[in-house]
Design a protein around this motif. Structure first.
Motif, PDB file in Angstrom:
ATOM      1  N   UNK A  75      28.098  36.485  40.914  1.00  0.00           N
ATOM      2  CA  UNK A  75      28.758  37.615  40.247  1.00  0.00           C
ATOM      3  C   UNK A  75      29.098  38.707  41.249  1.00  0.00           C
ATOM      4  N   UNK A  76      28.146  39.025  42.121  1.00  0.00           N
ATOM      5  CA  UNK A  76      28.355  40.055  43.137  1.00  0.00           C
ATOM      6  C   UNK A  76      29.516  39.686  44.063  1.00  0.00           C
ATOM      7  N   UNK A  77      29.576  38.425  44.476  1.00  0.00           N
ATOM      8  CA  UNK A  77      30.638  37.990  45.385  1.00  0.00           C
ATOM      9  C   UNK A  77      31.990  37.955  44.677  1.00  0.00           C
ATOM     10  N   UNK A  78      32.021  37.417  43.463  1.00  0.00           N
ATOM     11  CA  UNK A  78      33.297  37.277  42.756  1.00  0.00           C
ATOM     12  C   UNK A  78      33.902  38.622  42.371  1.00  0.00           C
ATOM     13  N   UNK A  79      33.106  39.469  41.705  1.00  0.00           N
ATOM     14  CA  UNK A  79      33.637  40.732  41.177  1.00  0.00           C
ATOM     15  C   UNK A  79      33.686  41.829  42.227  1.00  0.00           C
ATOM     16  N   UNK A  80      32.817  41.738  43.250  1.00  0.00           N
ATOM     17  CA  UNK A  80      32.787  42.801  44.241  1.00  0.00           C
ATOM     18  C   UNK A  80      33.635  42.540  45.468  1.00  0.00           C
ATOM     19  N   UNK A  81      33.770  41.257  45.864  1.00  0.00           N
ATOM     20  CA  UNK A  81      34.445  40.945  47.112  1.00  0.00           C
ATOM     21  C   UNK A  81      35.681  40.062  46.932  1.00  0.00           C
ATOM     22  N   UNK A  82      35.529  38.965  46.228  1.00  0.00           N
ATOM     23  CA  UNK A  82      36.671  38.052  46.090  1.00  0.00           C
ATOM     24  C   UNK A  82      37.761  38.634  45.192  1.00  0.00           C
ATOM     25  N   UNK A  83      37.371  39.117  44.043  1.00  0.00           N
ATOM     26  CA  UNK A  83      38.274  39.766  43.094  1.00  0.00           C
ATOM     27  C   UNK A  83      39.555  38.967  42.862  1.00  0.00           C
ATOM     28  N   UNK A  84      40.682  39.530  43.271  1.00  0.00           N
ATOM     29  CA  UNK A  84      41.969  38.886  42.977  1.00  0.00           C
ATOM     30  C   UNK A  84      42.129  37.555  43.713  1.00  0.00           C
ATOM     31  N   UNK A  85      41.370  37.338  44.782  1.00  0.00           N
ATOM     32  CA  UNK A  85      41.463  36.065  45.512  1.00  0.00           C
ATOM     33  C   UNK A  85      40.982  34.907  44.644  1.00  0.00           C
TER      34      UNK A  85
END
Length: 457
Positions: A202-212
């Motif tokens: 969750x931290x990686x997806x919503x905080x860093x990857x986001x639109x990627x």
């Protein structure tokens, strides 16, 4: 409004945006309000559902160890896999139908990736300030202030990620125990491990990857173009009215310029970081944030609203026929699900012969065969079952006990069948019925009975 022609080749051939950090500007407006209300409802349901109790137990629970899915009064087993197939097929056709009419509104308004990305962005705006302040902070050299602010943001992100992971795990492990055991370090290592894994995701997806995640990993953004046509409602920029774009003073007359004041707010509020004025792009998630931003600017300059808006390029002659096909498929799946629900029994039973001895002769000189009854109680209450011979009439059960089965229990009950009269053949079919005494539901089972007449055993 002047329609904008949408071509699939324009969507597919669009050049992807540059890979750089996107600082999402916060926006308010009509579509943002719809999304926030909808997200509040969805997130509330996501958090609250595991705490609902039914008959003293968690109403919704996927027990991986027992391989069961509890849904209030229903307990689904791997044997009930058909209903999951129906559900996934139904969801796919509904998504196809909605996409054909309204584009990627699922992505823009209800997709968990979008919901959590905007939630993380909301936290970032509360701690770091506006998107411009965040950008300026990133450019500053390392300092105590920067470390404190960044540390506070990432701590809040990690806390939100951990809460999200705990809520998700509460669908697989009883919520009444999960939170207490986790924070007292008494939870099973497997549960704690998976909770930390989902928190990191969750931290990686919503905080860093986001639109990627949406543009490079989600397959939906790639195959959506196959479902678009000229009748699909998409977020579009009215190029005829907006061009040529350029800055100007409020309420001033610029006959050589269109209504677009080139403020770039539509780009700054976009979660995907695209410029909708460059045409339809596959990264667009139809969230409507650019519409809200543009409408505010148009109102300030005294121009008509909806320079950017949901619009259709025209009508497609094949649309009705395709809609009928989608509708027919959805109705067929719903009927199949209804038929499955009506026919489903809340218990399973089967009878198998004893392989060690085909038959034996008892003290009365009658032939006996030994069988094993296997009963699985799929309900959430204790059940009592009985077994009877349906045909033939010249056979009887011997010493069959009352069969009591606890919720979720699987029992094996041995019993014997006696032939009261000589058999003409070496084998004969026997039809049994297993009856649920509480509902009078019946399951039939047919097994062979051996006598050994005229054959060497």
């Amino acid at each position: 409004m002047t329609a904008v022609k949408i071509r699939q080749e324009d969507i597919i051939a669009c050049t992807p945006v540059e890979s750089k950090k996107i600082y999402i500007r916060e926006e308010t407006g009509h579509f943002q309000k719809i999304r926030r209300y909808l997200n509040v409802v969805l997130v509330t349901l996501f958090v609250a559902l595991p705490f609902i109790q039914y008959q003293g137990q968690q109403a919704i629970l996927f027990d991986v160890g027992r391989q069961t899915l509890t849904l209030f009064t229903w307990v689904l087993y791997p044997q009930d896999l058909m209903i999951f197939a129906f559900l996934f097929i139904l969801a796919a056709f509904v998504l196809f139908l909605v996409t054909r009419h309204y584009g990627r509104v699922w992505c823009g308004f209800t997709c968990p990736q979008t919901v959590w990305t905007l939630a993380f962005n909301w936290v970032e705006r509360r701690i770091e300030g506006t998107h411009n302040q965040s950008k300026a902070l990133d450019k500053q050299p390392s300092s105590l202030t920067k470390v404190v602010v960044k540390g506070a943001k990432h701590s809040a992100w990690l806390a939100l990620s951990l809460i999200t992971a705990l809520v998700f795990m509460s669908y697989f492990y009883p919520a009444s125990r999960l939170y207490t055991e986790f924070f007292t370090f008494s939870a099973p290592a497997l549960i704690s491990g998976w909770t930390m894994f989902f928190a990191v995701c969750t931290y990686a997806n919503a905080g860093w990857l986001r639109e990627k995640m949406c543009t490079h990993m989600c397959p939906y953004s790639r195959f959506q173009a196959a479902m678009f046509d000229n009748s699909t409602s998409l977020v579009t920029y009215n190029e005829t009215r907006g061009e040529s774009r350029g800055p100007r003073k409020r309420f001033s007359q610029h006959k050589d310029l269109g209504d677009c004041v080139d403020c770039n707010l539509c780009v700054q509020v976009c979660p995907a970081g695209i410029d909708i004025r460059e045409g339809i792009q596959y990264e667009c998630i139809n969230c409507g944030l650019c519409i809200d931003a543009c409408d505010k600017v148009m109102a300030k300059f005294g121009y008509p609203l909806k320079l950017i808006n949901f619009s259709r390029a025209g009508r497609n002659s094949g649309r009705k026929f395709t809609n009928y096909l989608y509708g027919a498929a959805i109705i067929a799946i719903l009927l199949a699900m209804g038929e499955w629900a009506i026919d489903r029994q809340d218990f399973e039973a089967s009878i198998s012969r004893d392989r060690n001895a085909l038959y034996r002769e008892n003290n009365a000189g009658h032939i006996e065969n030994t069988y094993t009854l296997t009963v699985l109680n799929k309900s959430r209450v204790a059940k009592t079952y009985e077994i009877a011979i349906e045909t033939p009439s010249d056979m009887q059960l011997i010493n069959v006990p009352t069969i009591n089965v606890a919720p979720g229990e699987k029992r094996n009950v041995p019993f014997s069948v006696e032939a009261l009269s000589p058999m003409a053949n070496t084998m004969q079919s026997v039809s049994f019925v297993i009856i649920d005494k509480s509902t009078n539901s019946v399951i039939g089972n047919e097994v062979m009975f051996y006598s050994g007449n005229n054959r060497q055993m």
